[in-house]
Design a protein around this motif. Structure first.
Motif, PDB file in Angstrom:
ATOM      1  N   THR A  64      33.926  41.473  36.555  1.00  0.00           N
ATOM      2  CA  THR A  64      34.850  41.087  37.619  1.00  0.00           C
ATOM      3  C   THR A  64      35.901  42.170  37.806  1.00  0.00           C
ATOM      4  O   THR A  64      36.139  42.634  38.936  1.00  0.00           O
ATOM      5  N   LEU A  65      36.513  42.600  36.725  1.00  0.00           N
ATOM      6  CA  LEU A  65      37.532  43.651  36.806  1.00  0.00           C
ATOM      7  C   LEU A  65      36.936  44.964  37.292  1.00  0.00           C
ATOM      8  O   LEU A  65      37.597  45.728  38.000  1.00  0.00           O
ATOM      9  N   SER A  66      35.685  45.205  36.946  1.00  0.00           N
ATOM     10  CA  SER A  66      35.024  46.438  37.371  1.00  0.00           C
ATOM     11  C   SER A  66      34.870  46.505  38.885  1.00  0.00           C
ATOM     12  O   SER A  66      34.793  47.601  39.459  1.00  0.00           O
ATOM     13  N   LEU A 121      35.406  49.215  43.108  1.00  0.00           N
ATOM     14  CA  LEU A 121      34.583  49.290  44.318  1.00  0.00           C
ATOM     15  C   LEU A 121      35.383  48.888  45.556  1.00  0.00           C
ATOM     16  O   LEU A 121      34.832  48.743  46.637  1.00  0.00           O
ATOM     17  N   GLY A 122      36.693  48.665  45.368  1.00  0.00           N
ATOM     18  CA  GLY A 122      37.570  48.407  46.495  1.00  0.00           C
ATOM     19  C   GLY A 122      37.903  46.959  46.769  1.00  0.00           C
ATOM     20  O   GLY A 122      38.569  46.661  47.766  1.00  0.00           O
ATOM     21  N   ALA A 123      37.457  46.044  45.934  1.00  0.00           N
ATOM     22  CA  ALA A 123      37.734  44.619  46.169  1.00  0.00           C
ATOM     23  C   ALA A 123      39.235  44.376  46.289  1.00  0.00           C
ATOM     24  O   ALA A 123      40.027  44.876  45.493  1.00  0.00           O
ATOM     25  N   ALA A 124      39.626  43.604  47.304  1.00  0.00           N
ATOM     26  CA  ALA A 124      41.032  43.285  47.526  1.00  0.00           C
ATOM     27  C   ALA A 124      41.452  42.041  46.762  1.00  0.00           C
ATOM     28  O   ALA A 124      42.589  41.930  46.314  1.00  0.00           O
ATOM     29  N   LYS A 125      40.536  41.094  46.624  1.00  0.00           N
ATOM     30  CA  LYS A 125      40.829  39.826  45.957  1.00  0.00           C
ATOM     31  C   LYS A 125      39.649  39.509  45.049  1.00  0.00           C
ATOM     32  O   LYS A 125      38.495  39.547  45.483  1.00  0.00           O
ATOM     33  N   LEU A 126      39.940  39.214  43.798  1.00  0.00           N
ATOM     34  CA  LEU A 126      38.898  38.917  42.819  1.00  0.00           C
ATOM     35  C   LEU A 126      39.162  37.577  42.151  1.00  0.00           C
ATOM     36  O   LEU A 126      40.276  37.308  41.707  1.00  0.00           O
ATOM     37  N   ALA A 145      43.261  40.225  38.883  1.00  0.00           N
ATOM     38  CA  ALA A 145      42.176  39.283  39.179  1.00  0.00           C
ATOM     39  C   ALA A 145      42.634  37.906  38.728  1.00  0.00           C
ATOM     40  O   ALA A 145      43.500  37.779  37.854  1.00  0.00           O
ATOM     41  N   SER A 146      42.067  36.881  39.321  1.00  0.00           N
ATOM     42  CA  SER A 146      42.340  35.505  38.918  1.00  0.00           C
ATOM     43  C   SER A 146      41.079  34.954  38.259  1.00  0.00           C
ATOM     44  O   SER A 146      39.961  35.348  38.613  1.00  0.00           O
ATOM     45  N   PHE A 147      41.269  34.034  37.345  1.00  0.00           N
ATOM     46  CA  PHE A 147      40.139  33.433  36.637  1.00  0.00           C
ATOM     47  C   PHE A 147      40.335  31.932  36.543  1.00  0.00           C
ATOM     48  O   PHE A 147      41.441  31.467  36.266  1.00  0.00           O
ATOM     49  N   VAL A 148      39.262  31.200  36.779  1.00  0.00           N
ATOM     50  CA  VAL A 148      39.281  29.744  36.766  1.00  0.00           C
ATOM     51  C   VAL A 148      38.245  29.246  35.769  1.00  0.00           C
ATOM     52  O   VAL A 148      37.086  29.670  35.810  1.00  0.00           O
ATOM     53  N   ARG A 149      38.668  28.318  34.904  1.00  0.00           N
ATOM     54  CA  ARG A 149      37.740  27.687  33.978  1.00  0.00           C
ATOM     55  C   ARG A 149      37.177  26.455  34.666  1.00  0.00           C
ATOM     56  O   ARG A 149      37.895  25.497  34.950  1.00  0.00           O
TER      57      ARG A 149
END
Length: 170
Positions: free
Chosen positions: A79-81, A85-90, A114-118
Motif C-alpha cells: 500500500t505504501l509502495s 506511483l503517484g497515488a493521491a489517496k491510499l 496512508a489510512s488503514f482500516v481493520r
C-alpha cells in the motif's frame, strides 16, 4: 444490510461469522511472527523503497492523483509502495488487527501517508457500497489471491501468484 455468507450451510449469523474470526486470529499470529524479524522498514520507505514487483507496477500503471484502495493489504508495505506511483489517496483494508497496527505505525514512522482500516473485506465492501464510497483503483495483490496450476511431470508444484486491479471507467 447484506450479510456476507462465509458458510452458506451455517444456520445462525454467529456460525457464519466463525470462519472469518478464525481467519483473523490466524493472521494475527502470522503477522506477529512475520514482522518480528524485519529490520527498519520505515527507513526503507523514507528512502523511497518499494515492495511492489515489476509486474505489479506495470499492472497498476500511473496512479498519479488517483484514490486507491488495497484490499487484503496485510501490513501495508505494498500500500505504501503505491505512493511512489503517484497515488493521491491510499486506503488499506485487512482483517488482521496486528497487520493494521503495524501498517499504521509504518505509515507514521516512514512519513508515507496512508489510512488503514481493520475490517473483513466483505463487510468493508458492503459498508462502502452503502455510503456510495468511490475509488479510482481497487487492488488486491498476489498474496491474497492464489491458484495452483498443473505443472509438467517432474517439475515442482508451486503456486502461481497474480494480482488484480479494477479501474474506474474513464
Amino acid at each position: 444490510m447484506v450479510e456476507p455468507r462465509f458458510d452458506a450451510d451455517a444456520g445462525t449469523p454467529a456460525a457464519r461469522r466463525a470462519p472469518p474470526e478464525r481467519n483473523r486470529l490466524s493472521w494475527n499470529a502470522a503477522t506477529r511472527a512475520h514482522e518480528s524479524h524485519k529490520g527498519d522498514q520505515a527507513k526503507f520507505y523514507r528512502e523511497g523503497g518499494s515492495k511492489l514487483y515489476p509486474e505489479e507496477v506495470e499492472l497498476l500503471g500511473d496512479l498519479g492523483g488517483k484514490a486507491i484502495v488495497h484490499l487484503r493489504c496485510n501490513s501495508g508495505q505494498d500500500t505504501l509502495s503505491m505512493r511512489r506511483l503517484g497515488a493521491a489517496k491510499l486506503l488499506g483494508v485487512d482483517i488482521g488487527d496486528e497487520a493494521i497496527r503495524f501498517a499504521r505505525r509504518l505509515s507514521a514512522e516512514s512519513g508515507v501517508a496512508a489510512s488503514f482500516v481493520r475490517a473483513d473485506v466483505y463487510d468493508w465492501l458492503a459498508a462502502a457500497a452503502r455510503v456510495d464510497e468511490r475509488w479510482d483503483v481497487v487492488f488486491s495483490s498476489y498474496g491474497a489471491i492464489r491458484r495452483r496450476w498443473t505443472v509438467p511431470d517432474g517439475k515442482p508444484s508451486v503456486p502461481f501468484m497474480y494480482s488484480l486491479v479494477a479501474r474506474k471507467a474513464a
